[in-house]
Design a protein around this motif. Structure first.
Motif, short mmCIF file in Angstrom:
data_model
loop_
_atom_site.label_atom_id
_atom_site.label_comp_id
_atom_site.label_asym_id
_atom_site.label_seq_id
_atom_site.Cartn_x
_atom_site.Cartn_y
_atom_site.Cartn_z
N TRP A 115 29.55 9.05 1.61
CA TRP A 115 29.46 7.97 0.64
C TRP A 115 29.43 8.52 -0.79
O TRP A 115 30.08 7.97 -1.69
CB TRP A 115 28.20 7.15 0.90
CG TRP A 115 27.93 6.11 -0.15
CD1 TRP A 115 28.49 4.87 -0.24
CD2 TRP A 115 27.07 6.25 -1.29
NE1 TRP A 115 28.02 4.21 -1.36
CE2 TRP A 115 27.15 5.03 -2.02
CE3 TRP A 115 26.25 7.26 -1.76
CZ2 TRP A 115 26.42 4.82 -3.19
CZ3 TRP A 115 25.53 7.05 -2.92
CH2 TRP A 115 25.62 5.84 -3.62
N ALA A 116 28.68 9.59 -1.01
CA ALA A 116 28.58 10.18 -2.36
C ALA A 116 29.95 10.68 -2.82
O ALA A 116 30.36 10.46 -3.97
CB ALA A 116 27.58 11.32 -2.36
N ALA A 117 30.69 11.34 -1.91
CA ALA A 117 32.01 11.84 -2.28
C ALA A 117 32.96 10.69 -2.59
O ALA A 117 33.74 10.75 -3.55
CB ALA A 117 32.56 12.71 -1.16
N TRP A 118 32.89 9.63 -1.79
CA TRP A 118 33.78 8.49 -2.01
C TRP A 118 33.38 7.72 -3.27
O TRP A 118 34.24 7.32 -4.06
CB TRP A 118 33.76 7.57 -0.79
CG TRP A 118 34.79 6.49 -0.86
CD1 TRP A 118 36.08 6.55 -0.40
CD2 TRP A 118 34.64 5.19 -1.43
NE1 TRP A 118 36.74 5.38 -0.65
CE2 TRP A 118 35.88 4.51 -1.29
CE3 TRP A 118 33.58 4.53 -2.06
CZ2 TRP A 118 36.07 3.22 -1.74
CZ3 TRP A 118 33.78 3.24 -2.52
CH2 TRP A 118 35.01 2.59 -2.35
N LYS A 119 32.08 7.51 -3.44
CA LYS A 119 31.58 6.68 -4.54
C LYS A 119 31.84 7.32 -5.90
O LYS A 119 32.27 6.67 -6.85
CB LYS A 119 30.08 6.44 -4.36
CG LYS A 119 29.44 5.53 -5.40
CD LYS A 119 29.79 4.09 -5.16
CE LYS A 119 29.00 3.18 -6.08
NZ LYS A 119 29.34 1.76 -5.87
N TYR A 120 31.53 8.62 -6.01
CA TYR A 120 31.59 9.28 -7.31
C TYR A 120 32.85 10.12 -7.50
O TYR A 120 33.26 10.38 -8.63
CB TYR A 120 30.36 10.15 -7.52
CG TYR A 120 29.08 9.35 -7.51
CD1 TYR A 120 28.75 8.51 -8.58
CD2 TYR A 120 28.22 9.39 -6.43
CE1 TYR A 120 27.59 7.76 -8.56
CE2 TYR A 120 27.04 8.64 -6.42
CZ TYR A 120 26.74 7.83 -7.48
OH TYR A 120 25.60 7.08 -7.47
N GLY A 130 20.77 15.81 -3.11
CA GLY A 130 21.27 16.84 -4.03
C GLY A 130 22.79 16.88 -3.98
O GLY A 130 23.45 17.07 -5.02
N GLY A 131 23.37 16.72 -2.78
CA GLY A 131 24.82 16.64 -2.66
C GLY A 131 25.37 15.45 -3.43
O GLY A 131 26.42 15.53 -4.08
N ARG A 132 24.64 14.33 -3.37
CA ARG A 132 25.03 13.15 -4.16
C ARG A 132 25.00 13.47 -5.65
O ARG A 132 25.91 13.11 -6.40
CB ARG A 132 24.08 12.01 -3.84
CG ARG A 132 24.21 10.80 -4.76
CD ARG A 132 23.07 9.83 -4.50
NE ARG A 132 23.07 8.72 -5.45
CZ ARG A 132 22.53 8.75 -6.65
NH1 ARG A 132 21.94 9.87 -7.08
NH2 ARG A 132 22.55 7.69 -7.44
N ALA A 133 23.93 14.16 -6.10
CA ALA A 133 23.81 14.51 -7.52
C ALA A 133 24.92 15.45 -7.96
O ALA A 133 25.41 15.36 -9.09
CB ALA A 133 22.43 15.13 -7.78
N LEU A 134 25.32 16.36 -7.09
CA LEU A 134 26.41 17.29 -7.44
C LEU A 134 27.71 16.53 -7.68
O LEU A 134 28.49 16.89 -8.57
CB LEU A 134 26.59 18.32 -6.33
CG LEU A 134 25.46 19.33 -6.15
CD1 LEU A 134 25.72 20.22 -4.94
CD2 LEU A 134 25.26 20.18 -7.40
N THR A 173 16.60 14.26 -7.18
CA THR A 173 17.67 14.02 -6.21
C THR A 173 17.49 12.66 -5.54
O THR A 173 18.21 11.72 -5.85
CB THR A 173 17.71 15.14 -5.16
OG1 THR A 173 16.40 15.29 -4.57
CG2 THR A 173 18.11 16.46 -5.79
N ALA A 174 16.50 12.55 -4.67
CA ALA A 174 16.28 11.27 -3.98
C ALA A 174 15.82 10.19 -4.95
O ALA A 174 16.07 9.00 -4.73
CB ALA A 174 15.24 11.45 -2.87
N GLY A 175 15.15 10.57 -6.02
CA GLY A 175 14.65 9.59 -6.98
C GLY A 175 15.62 9.25 -8.09
O GLY A 175 15.31 8.38 -8.92
N ASP A 176 16.78 9.88 -8.11
CA ASP A 176 17.73 9.64 -9.21
C ASP A 176 18.14 8.17 -9.36
O ASP A 176 18.27 7.69 -10.49
CB ASP A 176 18.97 10.51 -9.02
CG ASP A 176 19.98 10.33 -10.13
OD1 ASP A 176 19.71 10.79 -11.25
OD2 ASP A 176 21.05 9.73 -9.88
#
Length: 458
Positions: free
Chosen positions: A64-69, A159-163, A272-275
């Motif tokens: 989801w993070a890769a697709w979203k961002y 953290g992967g999402r943040a990256l 990370t989780a709180g971003d």
């Protein structure tokens, strides 16, 4: 339709694409599989449900993070944060906060093992990790290994999402990677390996006063005895030197960001989780007043408690022996469990991700005093370029109204600032810059800009 109805109508949210629905469905299915993993009486089936849940959660979140961002241009975007129920204290946020709070309550007070090794409501989840715990620590799992696994996984996945989200910023890419490294290596793997070699479980990335027991007499004696003449002495030496010498030196040069935004596990989870919840931090003056009252009270309490424990251990005041132990237990319950755990993480979706760091962490208070009065670190501003968009204040998880400083051209030298750099990243005009300059002139930003303006006008 009258004008009042027009003004109060909800803005439409963008339609969710099919790919995003599929990826979020994987996350939802992973969460659903945690139910049989928790309640299924068949241990083998519960274990496989548990690992399948972790796999689906990981694949869904990272996908989801890769697709979203990954499909959008780099940069800090609001993404309708104040319109979604999950990030604007809506129904989803309240349910999420209730679940997180409930988990911490069960973990801290209803999961202690009995004589048969039963961990209460979390028993199946705990024993599902027995193979991993045996491999890493050479002993069965317990409730704290379960918690450490969840905690580490949350930092790695988010953290992967943040990256992906902050891939345009080298500073945030490196900082997020370092946070993930310290959590996985120093807060999860290394303590487990120490146990596997029959040595005390020790966290090299946590110090006094955040980990106050590391300088308590009983802990020092335990480390010296069970750690052996080499490792045990090093553990005690490391804690004392880094807490009393290393922390002030590093904070002098880099501010509290070297720890709060690069090393600390509490800060790692918040970043990370709180971003998604950073915009919920209260920027009011009332919140700041309570922040000062509470956090420095906690710091004074832990300093006094540490001193009392050492005086009591010395035998100089025999009456202290019956007082210090209950005080230590009360501190552990009120601050270590209720504040840092239940409130500190459980209230992420309602009060922002740095509730513990703002109001309760003695380490943040200690570092903050050093940063404000002795450090070279500050965030400089260029008021002439500020367009008062408010992006900087919106992303400040410590509740600092950054825009007010930027408008006046004043450097930001606040004890609470953790130097995450998000305000600088979110600024569309490059007004804010993190600097470790000389201590001379730290407070002269507004005066210098005002003088320059007068020279230009004249």
């Amino acid at each position: 339709m009258d004008s009042s109805q027009t003004l109060t109508a909800d803005a439409p949210l963008p339609e969710v694409a099919g790919t995003e629905k599929l990826l979020l469905s994987l996350v939802a299915l992973g969460l659903l599989l945690l139910l049989p993993a928790t309640f299924d009486a068949d241990a083998w089936r519960a274990r496989w449900c548990f690992y399948a849940a972790l796999g689906l959660l990981s694949a869904g979140t990272l996908g989801w993070a890769a697709w979203k961002y990954g499909r959008k241009p780099p940069g800090v975007h609001n993404h309708n944060l104040w319109l979604r129920a999950s990030t604007s204290r809506g129904a989803v946020a309240w349910v999420t906060g209730l679940v997180l709070t409930g988990f911490y309550v069960i973990l801290y007070w209803f999961s202690s093992p009995d004589d048969q090794g039963n961990f209460g409501p979390l028993n199946q989840l705990v024993h599902a990790l027995d193979p991993v715990s045996q491999l890493l620590r050479n002993r069965p799992s317990d409730q704290w290994f379960l918690y450490g696994t969840f905690y580490t996984l949350a930092i790695l996945l988010m953290g992967g999402r943040a990256l992906w989200k902050y891939r345009h910023s080298p500073y945030h890419l490196i900082r997020t990677g370092v946070l993930m490294f310290f959590q996985l290596g120093f807060a999860f793997l290394l303590p487990g390996l120490l146990l596997a070699f029959q040595r005390p479980e020790f966290y090299f990335s946590y110090f006094w006063p955040l980990k106050p027991e590391y300088l308590f007499p009983d802990t020092v004696g335990y480390l010296l005895k069970d750690g052996g003449p080499g490792l045990g002495v090093f553990m005690v030496f490391w804690t004392a030197v880094i807490s009393l010498v290393g922390v002030p030196v590093l904070t002098y040069f880099f501010g509290k960001r070297w720890y709060c935004s690069w090393v600390c596990g509490c800060g790692g989870l918040a970043e990370t989780a709180g971003d998604p919840y950073r915009q919920l931090a209260d920027t009011s003056r009332t919140a700041w007043k309570w922040e000062v009252r509470i956090i420095y009270t906690v710091l004074v309490v832990i300093v006094l408690l540490t001193a009392l424990l050492w005086v009591g251990a010395s035998g100089a005041v025999p009456a202290l022996a019956s007082v210090t132990q209950p005080l230590s237990q009360a501190y552990g319950f009120a601050i270590g469990s209720v504040f840092s755990g239940v409130i500190g993480v459980g209230f992420y979706p309602l009060m922002g991700a740095r509730v513990w760091c703002r109001f309760g962490c003695p380490m943040a208070a200690y570092l903050g005093l050093l940063q404000k009065h002795f450090s070279r670190f500050r965030i400089t501003t260029n008021g002439a370029q500020c367009i008062s968009c408010g992006n900087c204040s919106n992303v400040c998880e410590m509740g600092i109204d950054v825009k007010q400083y930027a408008q006046r051209g004043e450097p930001i030298i606040r004890a609470s600032c953790v130097g995450c750099g998000m305000c600088s990243t979110a600024c569309p005009r490059g007004v804010l810059n993190l600097e470790n300059g000389p201590r001379e002139g730290r407070y002269q930003g507004s005066q210098l800009i005002h003088a320059d303006s007068l020279r230009i006008l004249s």
